[in-house]
Design a protein around this motif. Sequence first.
Motif, PDB file in Angstrom:
ATOM      1  N   GLU A 149      16.133 -12.791 -16.344  1.00 14.73           N
ATOM      2  CA  GLU A 149      16.445 -11.763 -15.074  1.00 14.73           C
ATOM      3  C   GLU A 149      15.589 -10.535 -15.071  1.00 14.73           C
ATOM      4  O   GLU A 149      15.067 -10.015 -14.103  1.00 14.73           O
ATOM      5  CB  GLU A 149      17.878 -11.380 -15.074  1.00 14.73           C
ATOM      6  N   HIS A 150      15.072 -10.070 -16.240  1.00 21.64           N
ATOM      7  CA  HIS A 150      14.538  -8.978 -16.334  1.00 21.64           C
ATOM      8  C   HIS A 150      13.110  -9.110 -15.820  1.00 21.64           C
ATOM      9  O   HIS A 150      12.485  -8.398 -15.165  1.00 21.64           O
ATOM     10  CB  HIS A 150      14.501  -8.124 -17.664  1.00 21.64           C
ATOM     11  N   THR A 151      12.460 -10.340 -16.349  1.00 17.06           N
ATOM     12  CA  THR A 151      11.150 -10.756 -15.964  1.00 17.06           C
ATOM     13  C   THR A 151      11.280 -10.853 -14.335  1.00 17.06           C
ATOM     14  O   THR A 151      10.197 -10.393 -13.734  1.00 17.06           O
ATOM     15  CB  THR A 151      10.797 -12.072 -16.579  1.00 17.06           C
ATOM     16  N   SER A 152      12.081 -11.566 -13.708  1.00 11.08           N
ATOM     17  CA  SER A 152      12.050 -11.681 -12.208  1.00 11.08           C
ATOM     18  C   SER A 152      12.158 -10.438 -11.503  1.00 11.08           C
ATOM     19  O   SER A 152      11.312 -10.346 -10.461  1.00 11.08           O
ATOM     20  CB  SER A 152      12.825 -12.770 -11.979  1.00 11.08           C
ATOM     21  N   ALA A 153      12.750  -9.391 -11.991  1.00 12.72           N
ATOM     22  CA  ALA A 153      12.946  -8.288 -11.308  1.00 12.72           C
ATOM     23  C   ALA A 153      11.543  -7.524 -11.501  1.00 12.72           C
ATOM     24  O   ALA A 153      10.835  -6.815 -10.606  1.00 12.72           O
ATOM     25  CB  ALA A 153      13.996  -7.301 -11.855  1.00 12.72           C
ATOM     26  N   LEU A 154      10.885  -7.613 -12.915  1.00 13.48           N
ATOM     27  CA  LEU A 154       9.426  -7.085 -13.060  1.00 13.48           C
ATOM     28  C   LEU A 154       8.439  -7.528 -12.192  1.00 13.48           C
ATOM     29  O   LEU A 154       7.662  -7.177 -11.362  1.00 13.48           O
ATOM     30  CB  LEU A 154       9.293  -7.059 -14.416  1.00 13.48           C
ATOM     31  N   GLN A 191       7.424   1.966 -10.921  1.00  9.38           N
ATOM     32  CA  GLN A 191       6.881   1.886  -9.438  1.00  9.38           C
ATOM     33  C   GLN A 191       5.661   2.661  -9.272  1.00  9.38           C
ATOM     34  O   GLN A 191       4.596   2.246  -8.702  1.00  9.38           O
ATOM     35  CB  GLN A 191       8.130   2.150  -8.408  1.00  9.38           C
ATOM     36  N   PRO A 192       5.678   4.158  -9.318  1.00 10.89           N
ATOM     37  CA  PRO A 192       4.563   4.875  -8.855  1.00 10.89           C
ATOM     38  C   PRO A 192       3.413   4.686  -9.935  1.00 10.89           C
ATOM     39  O   PRO A 192       2.225   4.463  -9.346  1.00 10.89           O
ATOM     40  CB  PRO A 192       5.031   6.345  -9.016  1.00 10.89           C
ATOM     41  N   LEU A 193       3.693   4.303 -11.186  1.00  8.62           N
ATOM     42  CA  LEU A 193       2.647   3.881 -12.210  1.00  8.62           C
ATOM     43  C   LEU A 193       1.863   2.748 -11.804  1.00  8.62           C
ATOM     44  O   LEU A 193       0.907   3.004 -11.666  1.00  8.62           O
ATOM     45  CB  LEU A 193       3.448   4.017 -13.457  1.00  8.62           C
ATOM     46  N   LEU A 197       6.014  -5.752  -9.046  1.00  7.10           N
ATOM     47  CA  LEU A 197       4.483  -5.887  -9.165  1.00  7.10           C
ATOM     48  C   LEU A 197       4.160  -6.592  -8.071  1.00  7.10           C
ATOM     49  O   LEU A 197       3.286  -6.130  -7.428  1.00  7.10           O
ATOM     50  CB  LEU A 197       4.286  -7.013 -10.589  1.00  7.10           C
ATOM     51  N   GLU A 198       5.005  -7.425  -7.558  1.00  7.03           N
ATOM     52  CA  GLU A 198       4.380  -8.132  -6.043  1.00  7.03           C
ATOM     53  C   GLU A 198       4.462  -7.214  -5.236  1.00  7.03           C
ATOM     54  O   GLU A 198       3.717  -7.171  -4.376  1.00  7.03           O
ATOM     55  CB  GLU A 198       5.039  -9.382  -5.869  1.00  7.03           C
ATOM     56  N   SER A 199       5.642  -6.303  -5.098  1.00  7.43           N
ATOM     57  CA  SER A 199       5.943  -5.526  -3.956  1.00  7.43           C
ATOM     58  C   SER A 199       4.945  -4.306  -3.974  1.00  7.43           C
ATOM     59  O   SER A 199       4.298  -3.762  -3.063  1.00  7.43           O
ATOM     60  CB  SER A 199       7.164  -5.005  -4.114  1.00  7.43           C
ATOM     61  N   VAL A 200       4.082  -4.115  -5.290  1.00  8.18           N
ATOM     62  CA  VAL A 200       2.982  -2.918  -5.222  1.00  8.18           C
ATOM     63  C   VAL A 200       1.674  -3.651  -4.768  1.00  8.18           C
ATOM     64  O   VAL A 200       0.793  -3.046  -4.406  1.00  8.18           O
ATOM     65  CB  VAL A 200       2.987  -2.583  -6.763  1.00  8.18           C
ATOM     66  N   ALA A 236       1.994   1.377  -8.722  1.00  8.68           N
ATOM     67  CA  ALA A 236       1.097   1.636  -7.595  1.00  8.68           C
ATOM     68  C   ALA A 236      -0.253   2.461  -7.877  1.00  8.68           C
ATOM     69  O   ALA A 236      -1.235   2.049  -7.220  1.00  8.68           O
ATOM     70  CB  ALA A 236       2.232   2.542  -6.559  1.00  8.68           C
ATOM     71  N   ASP A 237      -0.217   3.474  -8.648  1.00  8.63           N
ATOM     72  CA  ASP A 237      -1.303   4.239  -9.066  1.00  8.63           C
ATOM     73  C   ASP A 237      -2.392   2.986  -9.630  1.00  8.63           C
ATOM     74  O   ASP A 237      -3.534   3.142  -9.088  1.00  8.63           O
ATOM     75  CB  ASP A 237      -0.932   5.179 -10.003  1.00  8.63           C
ATOM     76  N   VAL A 238      -1.847   2.328 -10.594  1.00  6.95           N
ATOM     77  CA  VAL A 238      -2.878   1.434 -11.143  1.00  6.95           C
ATOM     78  C   VAL A 238      -3.658   0.524 -10.119  1.00  6.95           C
ATOM     79  O   VAL A 238      -4.666   0.213  -9.946  1.00  6.95           O
ATOM     80  CB  VAL A 238      -2.270   0.528 -12.231  1.00  6.95           C
ATOM     81  N   PHE A 239      -2.758  -0.221  -9.246  1.00 10.49           N
ATOM     82  CA  PHE A 239      -3.169  -0.875  -8.104  1.00 10.49           C
ATOM     83  C   PHE A 239      -4.212  -0.269  -7.408  1.00 10.49           C
ATOM     84  O   PHE A 239      -5.191  -0.794  -6.985  1.00 10.49           O
ATOM     85  CB  PHE A 239      -2.065  -1.463  -7.437  1.00 10.49           C
ATOM     86  N   GLU A 240      -3.754   0.962  -6.880  1.00  9.40           N
ATOM     87  CA  GLU A 240      -4.763   1.797  -5.914  1.00  9.40           C
ATOM     88  C   GLU A 240      -5.939   2.034  -6.516  1.00  9.40           C
ATOM     89  O   GLU A 240      -7.028   1.694  -5.952  1.00  9.40           O
ATOM     90  CB  GLU A 240      -4.000   2.901  -5.567  1.00  9.40           C
ATOM     91  N   GLU A 241      -6.010   2.318  -7.750  1.00  8.58           N
ATOM     92  CA  GLU A 241      -7.191   2.685  -8.541  1.00  8.58           C
ATOM     93  C   GLU A 241      -8.172   1.262  -8.718  1.00  8.58           C
ATOM     94  O   GLU A 241      -9.457   1.445  -8.517  1.00  8.58           O
ATOM     95  CB  GLU A 241      -6.981   3.277  -9.928  1.00  8.58           C
TER      96      GLU A 241
END
Length: 450
Positions: free
Chosen positions: A14-19, A106-108, A23-26, A110-115
């Motif tokens: 369950e933790h993996t699916s939440a993760l 989440q912000p972390l 990740l996909e939402s970002v 998002a930051d990695v993705f943006e970069e």
Amino acid sequence: MSKPAARVIDLPCEHTSALVALLESVGFDVDVTTDPVASDANVRVWFLNMELPDIDLAGLIKTASQDGTAEIILMADEDDAPQVRQAIAQGATYFFCKPFDVDFLQPLLADVFEEARQTVVLDEDQDIEPLDQFGELRGSSAKMRKLYRLLRKVAPTDTSVLLLGESGTGKELVARTLHQMSDVAQGPFMAMNCAAIPEELFESELFGHEKGSFSGAERRHAGFFERAQGGTLFFDELAEMPIELQAKLLRVLEVGAYRRVGGEADLQSNVRIIGATNRDPERAIADNLLREDLYYRIARFPIQLPALREREGDVAGLTQFFIDAHNEKNSQSITLSAAALEQLEQHSWPGNVRELRSAVEQAYILADGEILPEHLPKNDALAGSGDLKISVGESIDEAQRKLILATLEANGDDKQAAADMLGMSLRTLYNRLNEYEEDGASGNPEDETG
Ligand SMILES: Nc1ncnc2c1ncn2[C@@H]1O[C@H](COP(=O)(O)OP(=O)(O)OP(=O)(O)O)[C@@H](O)[C@H]1O
Ligand SMILES: [Mg+2]
């Protein structure tokens, strides 16, 4: 280029699916596997479950850290300190217990993705962009952004931090930045340069002394611990601290209390500890310069600062930043020629940002409107360009003094490089400089700032 990806090495639960959902939402492409294959430049974030049976953590971290900019995040069911410490020393960046703190992740992410997205755009851009700034640090390379993320995470905690990196990479700036972003930012920042303090004064400098505790102790003296109370105490050049004192320091850090030399009362220590060294800690431990137990106590969170040659794009950005600063100060508008920039980009910068800053400074002075290649210091001559005038009849001490000061200058004030070149230890170099300072003005050799 395809979408930035994230790889989760875990058994689905369950933790993996939440993760994965997070990740996909970002925006990441996510794959979940228990069998990680080769490294993949597209994978920007790795989540490794430390508790998987038969996991080769060291090998995995090696694969994941191959391009040096991916975030490697460890997951475990509970806090497993020694293993986590080792993994972080090997290149992992964060550690989380399940379930995850979404507000932090989440912000972390998002930051990695943006970069990761921006890197693609930046590569096509020829202009020198203004640099990102984080506290007192400047730089927009992926390595620096990764460093900023790390600092953002560790600054507000009271964990002690050990800064590792070559000379001139900005360890002192990082220490100041950590302090400014910490919960004790309102308190003092005290820097103690362990290489600069004469051995016999160390204990009293560190813990203070009572009046009359030794001949010459005419007044009570507050040591670094006392003056840094409620703030940050930065041990610069930590591996240069005399080894017996390292044992005493360790005790104080463990017990949280200390005594002034000649004192009876236990004083409580409430300081945030940051250490720095430009030595390889493993070697310093093997060479008996650094106590392993002290290392582990201070290196709860080791941070490796990137060398300038690994920071793609930052040579140009920092050069422009230094030129802008000189222009502003001198009300001038000197520019940088493309040929000079190219030459700067070619250099390997063994003295890192400090060397770059002094190269730009020198070129700025020589330039007439525009910095051209001929204004730059000759790389290979940087060390030996200065001739030294020594006359018959001069004392050896005086000749040595001239040689030391000239070597230091030729190395852009990089004391480690100068000491290496002179074939003396860093501590001996500092001892000499202390003597020169005492001979000169009534300077205070301590490096302390508030
Ligand atoms: N990221 C950066 N942005 C701006 N300036 C920097 C940066 N890193 C280093 N500098 C500049 O380079 C010089 C050297 O930095 P600093 O003294 O922090 O290095 P250091 O790692 O402590 O070196 P050493 O091991 O020789 O003591 C300073 O003048 C600092 O202002
Ligand atoms: Mg330093």
